[in-house]
Design a protein around this motif. Structure first.
Motif, mmCIF file in Angstrom:
data_model
loop_
_atom_site.group_PDB
_atom_site.id
_atom_site.type_symbol
_atom_site.label_atom_id
_atom_site.label_comp_id
_atom_site.label_asym_id
_atom_site.label_seq_id
_atom_site.Cartn_x
_atom_site.Cartn_y
_atom_site.Cartn_z
ATOM 1 N N VAL A 1 7.927 8.435 1.145
ATOM 2 C CA VAL A 1 7.713 6.810 0.033
ATOM 3 C C VAL A 1 9.520 6.584 -0.416
ATOM 4 C CG1 VAL A 1 6.821 8.692 -1.771
ATOM 5 C CG2 VAL A 1 6.092 5.669 -1.586
ATOM 6 N N GLU B 1 0.508 -1.462 -0.300
ATOM 7 C CA GLU B 1 -0.061 0.099 -0.119
ATOM 8 C C GLU B 1 0.978 1.091 0.365
ATOM 9 O OE1 GLU B 1 -3.997 1.808 2.706
ATOM 10 O OE2 GLU B 1 -1.793 1.141 3.770
ATOM 11 N N THR C 1 -5.323 6.228 7.714
ATOM 12 C CA THR C 1 -5.743 5.964 9.417
ATOM 13 C C THR C 1 -6.720 4.061 9.640
ATOM 14 O OG1 THR C 1 -8.080 5.468 8.197
ATOM 15 C CG2 THR C 1 -7.791 7.956 8.692
ATOM 16 N N ASP D 1 -2.927 4.908 -2.775
ATOM 17 C CA ASP D 1 -3.851 5.760 -2.277
ATOM 18 C C ASP D 1 -2.906 6.503 -1.545
ATOM 19 O OD1 ASP D 1 -6.219 5.744 -1.293
ATOM 20 O OD2 ASP D 1 -6.094 4.917 0.813
ATOM 21 N N GLY E 1 0.606 4.856 1.296
ATOM 22 C CA GLY E 1 -0.878 5.679 2.110
ATOM 23 C C GLY E 1 -0.950 5.606 3.298
ATOM 24 N N GLU F 1 4.118 5.170 5.224
ATOM 25 C CA GLU F 1 3.115 6.628 6.005
ATOM 26 C C GLU F 1 4.301 7.441 6.669
ATOM 27 O OE1 GLU F 1 0.170 8.200 5.656
ATOM 28 O OE2 GLU F 1 1.408 9.327 6.398
ATOM 29 N N SER G 1 -8.357 0.657 5.441
ATOM 30 C CA SER G 1 -7.358 -0.011 4.114
ATOM 31 C C SER G 1 -6.841 -1.152 4.855
ATOM 32 C CB SER G 1 -6.497 0.323 3.403
ATOM 33 O OG SER G 1 -6.844 0.947 2.657
HETATM 34 C C1 LIG Z 1 -5.644 9.448 1.122
HETATM 35 S S1 LIG Z 1 -4.493 8.580 2.679
HETATM 36 C C2 LIG Z 1 -4.063 7.148 2.598
HETATM 37 C C3 LIG Z 1 -5.701 6.704 3.444
HETATM 38 C C4 LIG Z 1 -5.275 5.253 3.871
HETATM 39 N N1 LIG Z 1 -4.999 4.204 3.109
HETATM 40 C C5 LIG Z 1 -6.663 5.081 5.040
HETATM 41 O O1 LIG Z 1 -6.453 3.810 4.770
HETATM 42 O O2 LIG Z 1 -6.565 5.665 5.730
HETATM 43 C C6 LIG Z 1 -2.830 8.951 2.139
HETATM 44 C C7 LIG Z 1 -2.067 9.200 2.959
HETATM 45 O O3 LIG Z 1 -0.460 9.277 2.333
HETATM 46 C C8 LIG Z 1 0.469 10.476 3.155
HETATM 47 N N2 LIG Z 1 1.364 10.183 2.421
HETATM 48 C C9 LIG Z 1 1.721 11.518 1.555
HETATM 49 N N3 LIG Z 1 2.338 12.186 0.938
HETATM 50 C C10 LIG Z 1 3.482 10.797 1.537
HETATM 51 C C11 LIG Z 1 4.757 10.517 1.103
HETATM 52 N N4 LIG Z 1 5.175 11.659 0.290
HETATM 53 N N5 LIG Z 1 5.021 9.318 1.599
HETATM 54 C C12 LIG Z 1 4.819 8.736 2.386
HETATM 55 N N6 LIG Z 1 2.866 9.085 2.912
HETATM 56 C C13 LIG Z 1 2.553 10.091 2.051
HETATM 57 C C14 LIG Z 1 -0.593 10.975 3.838
HETATM 58 O O4 LIG Z 1 0.222 11.442 5.000
HETATM 59 C C15 LIG Z 1 -1.554 9.976 3.860
HETATM 60 O O5 LIG Z 1 -1.523 9.941 5.278
#
Ligand SMILES: C[S@@+](CC[C@H](N)C(=O)[O-])C[C@H]1O[C@@H](n2cnc3c(N)ncnc32)[C@H](O)[C@@H]1O
Length: 240
Positions: free
Chosen positions: A151, A54, A59, A168, A56, A93, A62
């Motif tokens: 990431v 995955e 919360t 995601d 992201g 994350e 997923s």
């Molecule tokens: C749409 S949310 C994911 C929702 C998650 N799958 C859930 O079940 O709640 C996108 C996530 O990606 C994380 N994110 C954003 N940019 C990122 C990065 N550069 N590296 C790692 N995580 C990142 C955000 O903090 C956020 O938690």
């Protein structure tokens, strides 16, 4: 995170999941998009290890919803034919939420929240650590590996046998770092190629952005558009 439902990231000005039902969205986009119910059933019959990647963790919805689907597949298998199949869930994350915000986000789905709760102690210990770091949590035959960091730093250390991807990040226009050409290239590199149909790699995402579709295609995925969740016209799914 703003305390509202669905939860909103002020930093990215985007929601963690759909206002039309987060659990139903995960089930539509990631579970159906990767044909997981049938593939989990096949793993249960054959005692396979199935690895999900995955991008992201957010919360944890997923993840917990996928634990629920895996356990349903396990319970459907006659007790004398249970083959010790294993699920590995790898995620990343960069901006870990407070545990209390995660609990609040999953409150509408108590059965799913109950599957996240065993993670509380390990998550809270690790989420305040200096990044990047990896957290591992084992629960029966399910292992969560959560890379806390960007990431770009964490994805190179994902295992190279990912059977299904949940892509995601926040929407590409607001969170381009989660959808760069390098990220899409790594996704393909880390995907399982197998002649066993339920193990061959797949991906699914809520976005239908053409740069994402093209990037995955250029790296070897066969991509198709299908109906998105709720009011969304399209989403993407693909296979190697
Ligand atoms: C749409 S949310 C994911 C929702 C998650 N799958 C859930 O079940 O709640 C996108 C996530 O990606 C994380 N994110 C954003 N940019 C990122 C990065 N550069 N590296 C790692 N995580 C990142 C955000 O903090 C956020 O938690």
């Amino acid at each position: 995170m703003q305390q509202q439902h669905p939860p909103v990231s002020q930093q990215f000005d985007d929601v963690y999941f759909s206002a039309h039902g987060g659990l139903a969205e995960v089930q539509h986009v990631f579970h159906t998009g990767n044909n997981l119910a049938a593939r989990f059933a096949a793993c249960q019959q054959q005692g396979d290890t199935f690895t999900i990647g995955e991008l992201g963790f957010g919360t944890g919805l997923s993840y917990a919803a996928t634990v629920q689907l895996w356990q349903q597949a396990q319970h459907q298998q006659p007790a004398n034919q249970q083959n010790n199949a294993k699920l590995v869930f790898v995620s990343v994350e960069k901006f870990p939420l407070e545990w209390s915000d995660m609990v609040a986000a999953l409150t509408p789905w108590p059965a799913v929240l109950a599957l996240l709760t065993p993670l509380a102690e390990t998550y809270q210990q690790h989420s305040s650590a200096n990044q990047p770091t990896w957290l591992t949590h084992e629960q029966d035959n399910i292992t969560l590996k959560l890379g806390l960091g960007d990431v770009a730093d964490i994805l190179p250390d994902y295992p190279s046998n990912i059977n299904a991807w949940f892509l995601d990040g926040f929407t590409p226009a607001k969170n381009p770092a989660m959808w760069t050409p390098e990220v899409l290239q790594y996704i393909a590199q880390k995907t399982m190629r197998s002649t066993t149909p339920h193990l061959n790699g797949t991906c699914a995402t809520f976005t239908a952005a053409s740069a994402v579709r093209r990037g995955l295609q250029e790296n070897g995925f066969h991509m198709q558009k299908c109906k998105g969740f709720a009011f969304k016209r399209e989403m993407l799914m693909g296979n190697m």
